[in-house]
Design an enzyme around this catalytic site. Sequence first.
Site, PDB file in Angstrom:
ATOM      1  N   THR A 244       0.870  -0.835  -0.200  1.00 46.22           N
ATOM      2  CA  THR A 244       0.490   0.360  -0.378  1.00 46.22           C
ATOM      3  C   THR A 244       0.979   1.567   0.116  1.00 46.22           C
ATOM      4  OG1 THR A 244      -1.513  -0.911   1.127  1.00 46.22           O
ATOM      5  CG2 THR A 244      -1.928   0.807   1.531  1.00 46.22           C
TER       6      THR A 244
ATOM      7  N   SER B 266       1.978  -7.964  -0.116  1.00 47.44           N
ATOM      8  CA  SER B 266       2.730  -9.252   0.660  1.00 47.44           C
ATOM      9  C   SER B 266       2.091 -10.328   0.409  1.00 47.44           C
ATOM     10  CB  SER B 266       2.861  -8.018   1.890  1.00 47.44           C
ATOM     11  OG  SER B 266       1.641  -8.130   2.209  1.00 47.44           O
TER      12      SER B 266
ATOM     13  N   THR C 144       1.357  -4.588   4.156  1.00 45.90           N
ATOM     14  CA  THR C 144       0.982  -5.205   5.475  1.00 45.90           C
ATOM     15  C   THR C 144       0.999  -6.370   5.829  1.00 45.90           C
ATOM     16  OG1 THR C 144      -0.847  -4.013   5.905  1.00 45.90           O
ATOM     17  CG2 THR C 144       0.382  -1.902   6.831  1.00 45.90           C
ATOM     18  N   ASP C 145      -0.345  -7.342   4.981  1.00 42.26           N
ATOM     19  CA  ASP C 145      -0.617  -8.422   5.409  1.00 42.26           C
ATOM     20  C   ASP C 145      -0.003  -9.249   5.532  1.00 42.26           C
ATOM     21  OD1 ASP C 145      -2.601  -6.484   4.583  1.00 42.26           O
ATOM     22  OD2 ASP C 145      -3.642  -7.359   2.582  1.00 42.26           O
TER      23      ASP C 145
END
Length: 347
Positions: free
Chosen positions: A35, A82, A115-116
């Site tokens: 992101t 990710s 971030t995932d």
Amino acid sequence: MRIRGFLLGLLIMISPWATAAQALPHIVILATGGTIAGSAADNTQTTGYQAGAIGVDALVKAVPAINQVAHIEAEQFSNIGSENMTSDRILALAKRVNELLNRADVDGVVITHGTDTLDETPYFLNLTVKSHKPIVFTAAMRPATAISADGSMNLLQAVTVAADPQSQNRGVMVVLNDRIGAARFITKTNTTTLDTFKAPEEGYLGSIVGGRVYFHNRIDKIHTTASVFDLRKIKALPPVVIIYGYQDDPEYMYDAAIAHHAKGIVYAGTGAGSMSVRSQAGIEKAIRAGIVVVRASRTGSGIVPPVANESGLVANSLNPAKARILLMTALTQTHDPKVIQEYFNRY
Ligand code: GLU
């Protein structure tokens, strides 16, 4: 003419600006996507946008203040969400970071990432990269095109941490939202909020306030230079799957893992790693098939204790995703359950 050029050169060399510029730490920013490099059609859109759309040069250009903190070298490693990181990619990333930090002119590395799965890749580097120099991951919850996008400040803060001599030898760090988390403990706890990265039991290593870095904790787990894992010996990571525990969880998930030649299973267990009769039967079958099984917890925090008089492996306080990273890494060295359990206790 020559004399004038010489005098001008001398003036530049002794000017405070030149001295400051030469003294700045050299930080490499490796961009992988996510992101932080995301782009949306309008500036209020914070979900449903395209992650990994903006290149590393544009990311750096958007934060001119970075150049006052460090001398930046930027490299595009990948530009993906990710959730599409794979074992091969994190292995290649760890090797690249190792190479960069071996360079005498590089003082630290910042990696931008989605971030995932930001609890997975940093932990792999924490286990395998051999350097005391700062390794700092950063990310964003809002795409670069959103109002109040968090990526620019996060990138500036990550570079500030990487450039600070206090950041050496602390293990891999994750910087978002004014906080410094340890790769060993930090995890995403909320789907959308800016303060999503937390370690509910262990807290943060420090924070960044007013452009200054404040540390207040050090991790007590083995990492980087003290780790036994050696990237030069790791050609590939073995397949390890996670099986989730819940009411009615079917035994056939274990049959599938066996049929697909998994080398390890992390059981994301209920509570402190309890098993239904079906999971227990599946796990026993998997162990008989030569698969190494580690019990973790789906609760989000706390330790999974060993069961008295049982030799089953337990994940300590690693969440299932991090436990999978350690089990894959451990299986590149050994299949001895005692040694693997020792890794889970200490890393
Ligand atoms: N799913 C994407 C990723 O993990 C975007 C989420 C994010 O970066 O916050 O890269």
